[in-house]
Design a protein around this motif. Structure first.
Motif, PDB file in Angstrom:
ATOM      1  N   GLY A   1      -3.562   6.731   5.158  1.00  0.00           N
ATOM      2  CA  GLY A   1      -3.768   5.284   5.227  1.00  0.00           C
ATOM      3  C   GLY A   1      -5.181   4.883   4.848  1.00  0.00           C
ATOM      4  N   GLU A   2      -6.169   5.644   5.316  1.00  0.00           N
ATOM      5  CA  GLU A   2      -7.561   5.352   4.957  1.00  0.00           C
ATOM      6  C   GLU A   2      -7.780   5.548   3.460  1.00  0.00           C
ATOM      7  N   LEU A   3      -7.176   6.577   2.907  1.00  0.00           N
ATOM      8  CA  LEU A   3      -7.310   6.817   1.467  1.00  0.00           C
ATOM      9  C   LEU A   3      -6.732   5.657   0.662  1.00  0.00           C
ATOM     10  N   ARG A   4      -5.587   5.151   1.094  1.00  0.00           N
ATOM     11  CA  ARG A   4      -4.977   4.022   0.368  1.00  0.00           C
ATOM     12  C   ARG A   4      -5.905   2.802   0.392  1.00  0.00           C
ATOM     13  N   ILE A   5      -6.485   2.515   1.552  1.00  0.00           N
ATOM     14  CA  ILE A   5      -7.391   1.363   1.666  1.00  0.00           C
ATOM     15  C   ILE A   5      -8.654   1.592   0.841  1.00  0.00           C
ATOM     16  N   ASN A   6      -9.245   2.783   0.962  1.00  0.00           N
ATOM     17  CA  ASN A   6     -10.504   3.068   0.270  1.00  0.00           C
ATOM     18  C   ASN A   6     -10.334   3.180  -1.243  1.00  0.00           C
ATOM     19  N   ALA A   7      -9.095   3.381  -1.695  1.00  0.00           N
ATOM     20  CA  ALA A   7      -8.835   3.528  -3.135  1.00  0.00           C
ATOM     21  C   ALA A   7      -8.670   2.193  -3.847  1.00  0.00           C
ATOM     22  N   GLU A   8      -8.701   1.083  -3.121  1.00  0.00           N
ATOM     23  CA  GLU A   8      -8.380  -0.223  -3.704  1.00  0.00           C
ATOM     24  C   GLU A   8      -9.133  -0.503  -5.005  1.00  0.00           C
ATOM     25  N   ARG A   9     -10.429  -0.191  -5.052  1.00  0.00           N
ATOM     26  CA  ARG A   9     -11.234  -0.490  -6.246  1.00  0.00           C
ATOM     27  C   ARG A   9     -11.057   0.567  -7.332  1.00  0.00           C
ATOM     28  N   TRP A  10     -10.446   1.687  -6.975  1.00  0.00           N
ATOM     29  CA  TRP A  10     -10.234   2.764  -7.945  1.00  0.00           C
ATOM     30  C   TRP A  10      -8.843   2.683  -8.556  1.00  0.00           C
ATOM     31  N   HIS A  11      -7.860   2.588  -7.651  1.00  0.00           N
ATOM     32  CA  HIS A  11      -6.454   2.562  -8.075  1.00  0.00           C
ATOM     33  C   HIS A  11      -5.654   1.969  -6.928  1.00  0.00           C
ATOM     34  N   ARG A  12      -4.706   1.112  -7.239  1.00  0.00           N
ATOM     35  CA  ARG A  12      -3.906   0.481  -6.190  1.00  0.00           C
ATOM     36  C   ARG A  12      -2.609   1.253  -5.993  1.00  0.00           C
ATOM     37  N   PHE A  13      -2.519   1.956  -4.863  1.00  0.00           N
ATOM     38  CA  PHE A  13      -1.295   2.671  -4.525  1.00  0.00           C
ATOM     39  C   PHE A  13      -0.301   1.699  -3.899  1.00  0.00           C
ATOM     40  N   ALA A  14       0.972   1.862  -4.219  1.00  0.00           N
ATOM     41  CA  ALA A  14       1.996   0.936  -3.739  1.00  0.00           C
ATOM     42  C   ALA A  14       2.117   0.973  -2.225  1.00  0.00           C
ATOM     43  N   ASP A  15       2.058   2.166  -1.649  1.00  0.00           N
ATOM     44  CA  ASP A  15       2.199   2.311  -0.203  1.00  0.00           C
ATOM     45  C   ASP A  15       1.653   3.668   0.216  1.00  0.00           C
ATOM     46  N   ILE A  16       1.649   3.906   1.525  1.00  0.00           N
ATOM     47  CA  ILE A  16       1.102   5.157   2.040  1.00  0.00           C
ATOM     48  C   ILE A  16       1.941   6.353   1.584  1.00  0.00           C
ATOM     49  N   SER A  17       3.253   6.155   1.473  1.00  0.00           N
ATOM     50  CA  SER A  17       4.114   7.278   1.069  1.00  0.00           C
ATOM     51  C   SER A  17       3.769   7.773  -0.330  1.00  0.00           C
ATOM     52  N   SER A  18       3.330   6.875  -1.211  1.00  0.00           N
ATOM     53  CA  SER A  18       2.937   7.313  -2.553  1.00  0.00           C
ATOM     54  C   SER A  18       1.652   8.130  -2.497  1.00  0.00           C
ATOM     55  N   VAL A  19       0.738   7.741  -1.607  1.00  0.00           N
ATOM     56  CA  VAL A  19      -0.479   8.535  -1.405  1.00  0.00           C
ATOM     57  C   VAL A  19      -0.112   9.919  -0.900  1.00  0.00           C
ATOM     58  N   GLU A  20       0.774   9.952   0.082  1.00  0.00           N
ATOM     59  CA  GLU A  20       1.184  11.237   0.669  1.00  0.00           C
ATOM     60  C   GLU A  20       1.877  12.130  -0.357  1.00  0.00           C
ATOM     61  N   ALA A  21       2.628  11.517  -1.274  1.00  0.00           N
ATOM     62  CA  ALA A  21       3.323  12.306  -2.293  1.00  0.00           C
ATOM     63  C   ALA A  21       2.324  13.032  -3.194  1.00  0.00           C
ATOM     64  N   PHE A  22       1.265  12.334  -3.605  1.00  0.00           N
ATOM     65  CA  PHE A  22       0.253  12.980  -4.448  1.00  0.00           C
ATOM     66  C   PHE A  22      -0.545  14.012  -3.654  1.00  0.00           C
ATOM     67  N   LEU A  23      -0.810  13.738  -2.374  1.00  0.00           N
ATOM     68  CA  LEU A  23      -1.499  14.722  -1.537  1.00  0.00           C
ATOM     69  C   LEU A  23      -0.656  15.982  -1.376  1.00  0.00           C
ATOM     70  N   ASP A  24       0.646  15.801  -1.195  1.00  0.00           N
ATOM     71  CA  ASP A  24       1.530  16.960  -1.068  1.00  0.00           C
ATOM     72  C   ASP A  24       1.531  17.796  -2.349  1.00  0.00           C
ATOM     73  N   GLU A  25       1.501  17.131  -3.494  1.00  0.00           N
ATOM     74  CA  GLU A  25       1.433  17.860  -4.768  1.00  0.00           C
ATOM     75  C   GLU A  25       0.156  18.688  -4.857  1.00  0.00           C
ATOM     76  N   LEU A  26      -0.952  18.086  -4.420  1.00  0.00           N
ATOM     77  CA  LEU A  26      -2.224  18.798  -4.464  1.00  0.00           C
ATOM     78  C   LEU A  26      -2.240  19.961  -3.475  1.00  0.00           C
ATOM     79  N   ARG A  27      -1.571  19.791  -2.339  1.00  0.00           N
ATOM     80  CA  ARG A  27      -1.521  20.862  -1.342  1.00  0.00           C
ATOM     81  C   ARG A  27      -0.640  22.017  -1.814  1.00  0.00           C
ATOM     82  N   GLU A  28       0.398  21.690  -2.578  1.00  0.00           N
ATOM     83  CA  GLU A  28       1.353  22.716  -3.014  1.00  0.00           C
ATOM     84  C   GLU A  28       1.079  23.210  -4.440  1.00  0.00           C
ATOM     85  N   ARG A  29      -0.089  22.912  -4.953  1.00  0.00           N
ATOM     86  CA  ARG A  29      -0.454  23.339  -6.309  1.00  0.00           C
ATOM     87  C   ARG A  29      -0.327  24.855  -6.426  1.00  0.00           C
TER      88      ARG A  29
END
Length: 226
Positions: A114-142
């Motif tokens: 949730g903090e990442l989604r808020i802090n990313a506003e000026r960088w990239h607008r994520f649709a919701d927290i689940s989209s943030v979590e999806a990319f984090l999961d990809e990075l964790r399972e690289r």
């Protein structure tokens, strides 16, 4: 081969310089690429930085030179001073959204989704927290073929409602000792709550003073006083 932090982790200075370039490319594109002086100023900001650092010109230049050898930054000529820009997505082999999350983790330390989604506003607008979590999961399972995981989910700190994520670009994170940063990442949320309460108290105080004035009562008279 994509960047493998287990083989060659970034130093704290390199991570700060790299993430600063990533941030400024999105938030102040008119002044990007950055001169060395602008890199140092961005690295040493007192806000949106955890930890706050105080890099010298020589330290920032050394980090830039090392990152250049890793193909993560490169020089461009523009005006009278040499300028620098990052090459993070290509060098690490991650999509744009994942690069945003890694950049924020390098700049601000461990954060919840949730903090990442808020802090990313000026960088990239994520649709919701689940989209943030999806990319984090990809990075964790690289996969190991791609260089291995780039983030880790930290154990939930005592009293915290959500677990925080940390990047692995500077090497493994000590999961057995979360206490050092347990309370600190929650500080911004706590500070915001305190400020909101203070504003509410101030508004209530103003209302009481106005009512006292309308009723002809002295403001601030203790309850039950004679």
């Amino acid at each position: 081969m994509p960047f493998d932090p287990t083989a060659r982790p970034l130093t704290a200075n390199e991570a700060r310089v790299l993430a600063t370039l990533m941030e400024k490319a999105r938030t102040v594109p008119d002044s990007y690429p950055l001169t060395l002086n602008a890199v140092v100023t961005g690295c040493n900001q007192k806000t949106t930085r955890d930890p706050v650092m105080n890099l010298s010109d020589a330290e920032a230049q050394e980090a830039l030179d090392s990152l250049k050898l890793l193909s993560m930054v490169f020089e461009t000529s523009g005006g009278r001073a040499m300028r620098w820009e990052h090459n993070f997505q290509r060098a690490v082999g991650v999509p744009d959204q994942s690069a945003v999350l890694l950049g924020l983790l390098m700049l601000r330390g461990p954060q919840t989704a949730g903090e990442l989604r808020i802090n990313a506003e000026r960088w990239h607008r994520f649709a919701d927290i689940s989209s943030v979590e999806a990319f984090l999961d990809e990075l964790r399972e690289r996969s190991a073929e791609k260089g291995g995981p780039l983030v880790v989910l930290l154990p939930r700190a005592p009293g915290a409602r959500e677990p925080r994520w940390a990047h692995l670009l500077c090497g493994p994170v000590d999961l057995s000792a979360p206490a050092g940063g347990g309370a600190e990442p929650a500080a911004p949320a706590l500070q915001a709550r305190v400020e909101a309460l203070e504003a509410e108290v101030a508004a209530l105080r103003g209302t009481v003073q106005r009512l006292c004035a309308e009723l002809g009562l002295p403001a601030g008279t203790p309850t039950g006083g004679g």
